[in-house]
Motif scaffolding. Structure first.
Motif, short mmCIF file in Angstrom:
data_model
loop_
_atom_site.label_atom_id
_atom_site.label_comp_id
_atom_site.label_asym_id
_atom_site.label_seq_id
_atom_site.Cartn_x
_atom_site.Cartn_y
_atom_site.Cartn_z
N ARG A 107 1.32 6.32 -7.18
CA ARG A 107 0.18 7.06 -7.69
C ARG A 107 0.36 8.57 -7.47
O ARG A 107 -0.04 9.38 -8.31
N SER A 108 0.96 8.96 -6.35
CA SER A 108 1.17 10.38 -6.10
C SER A 108 2.11 11.00 -7.12
O SER A 108 2.04 12.19 -7.41
N GLU A 159 -0.55 2.64 -13.92
CA GLU A 159 -1.85 3.09 -13.46
C GLU A 159 -2.90 2.93 -14.55
O GLU A 159 -2.61 3.13 -15.74
N ARG A 173 0.82 -1.21 0.00
CA ARG A 173 0.00 0.00 0.00
C ARG A 173 0.86 1.26 0.00
O ARG A 173 0.53 2.25 -0.68
N GLU A 174 1.96 1.24 0.71
CA GLU A 174 2.86 2.41 0.72
C GLU A 174 3.45 2.64 -0.66
O GLU A 174 3.54 3.78 -1.14
N ASP A 202 -5.64 -2.84 -9.07
CA ASP A 202 -5.50 -1.40 -8.93
C ASP A 202 -4.44 -0.86 -9.88
O ASP A 202 -3.96 0.26 -9.74
N ARG A 230 2.21 1.65 -3.56
CA ARG A 230 1.19 2.08 -4.51
C ARG A 230 0.79 3.53 -4.27
O ARG A 230 0.60 4.30 -5.22
N ASP A 231 0.67 3.94 -3.02
CA ASP A 231 0.33 5.33 -2.74
C ASP A 231 1.41 6.27 -3.26
O ASP A 231 1.10 7.33 -3.84
N TYR A 232 2.66 5.89 -3.07
CA TYR A 232 3.76 6.72 -3.54
C TYR A 232 3.77 6.81 -5.06
O TYR A 232 3.89 7.90 -5.64
#
Length: 297
Positions: free
Chosen positions: A147-148, A247, A140-141, A204, A143-145
């Motif tokens: 995507r940001s 993405e 999750r970390e 995702d 993927r969040d990074y």
């Protein structure tokens, strides 16, 4: 067991362990499968075995390596080589079926799997995956990074339409995953999240099977435009790296350059998204009258 919703998308029919780190997995793909049997050539698509091998990998790690189901996994490197293209000849009614024999090495969070696909007693293809397992929090970390870094590039554009199926060896427009070239030898990806074969579960990100198909179709277009092969050439070799997740809602393109002689082509390919090269490698394409009798290595 293979991360698919529909039984139609499940190719594994049996599996067993035959030694320390050694396994056999039986696979079968129906002759009327909407994606993997959608070929203009009178042969089974060798790229089908990539999906069968992926499923064999999933079964092996869950059934024998004590990897909990749902553990995020990323293939970072993939290779394949077809030994005899004629073994994939098809009559339109016979399924593609055989046995995958694999060897697995696990070192911490890394799992490397290599093996051969046999049709009868003959080796038809060799494949390998180098992959990494992610603890849930780490995934999750990451993927969040990622995507940001890329969602700022999301722009409102008209939906990319796929090119004509016959140009990339397909019959069904739904199985075309590239659009018309935006520049010479650069093709936008077409991502249809309703496609049951590419998105057989909730992703995702864009799955590797779609990326590989986009690379294959882009390579076919580049080779055809260079008058080196037609859209019916088969994928007979690959050496691919996957550096980042792609993405689903950010535009991406596939760049290709080709060399070779008529009927046998080497294509350098790369997937770019938000000015970042996220996947790259080399593909080999061969027409049936090109160089079909590859010597096993």
């Amino acid at each position: 067991m293979v991360n698919r919703r529909s039984s139609r998308e499940v190719f594994v029919t049996d599996h067993a362990q035959i030694g320390a780190g050694e396994f056999v997995i039986a696979v079968r793909v129906a002759p009327d499968h909407p994606l993997w049997s959608d070929s203009r050539a009178r042969r089974h698509d060798p790229a089908t075995v990539i999906e069968a091998f992926r499923q064999a990998f999933v079964v092996t790690r869950h059934a024998y390596l004590d990897v909990p189901r749902g553990t995020p996994t990323a293939v970072q490197h993939l290779t394949l080589g077809v030994h005899d293209l004629h073994m994939f000849d098809a009559d339109g009614t016979t399924p593609l079926q055989g046995v995958i024999k694999v060897r697995v090495v696990r070192t911490g969070d890394r799992i490397d799997i290599a093996g051969d696909f046999f049709i009868g007693s003959a080796r038809a293809m060799t494949l390998s995956f180098e992959s990494i397992l992610f603890p849930g929090d780490s995934y999750r970390e990451i993927r969040d990074y990622q995507r940001s870094r890329r969602t700022v590039h999301t722009v409102a554009t008209s939906e990319t339409q796929p090119i004509r199926p016959g140009l990339v060896g397909r019959r069904d427009r739904r199985n075309v995953v590239i659009g018309p070239a935006v520049r010479r030898n650069r093709f936008p990806l077409v991502v249809d999240r309703s496609h049951a074969s590419f998105f057989g579960r909730d992703y995702d990100h864009v799955p590797a099977t779609l990326l590989i198909e986009a690379m294959r179709q882009s390579a076919l277009r580049g080779a055809a435009e260079a008058n080196l092969c037609t859209g019916e050439a088969a994928l007979t070799g690959a050496d691919l790296d996957f550096g980042m997740y792609v993405e689903v809602d950010v535009p991406a393109t596939c760049a290709v350059s080709v060399t070779g002689r008529p009927g046998v082509v080497t294509a350098s390919v790369g997937i770019d998204q938000a000015d970042v090269r996220v996947a790259s490698g080399v593909l080999e394409l061969t027409e049936a009258n090109g160089d079909p009798w590859r010597s096993p290595s």
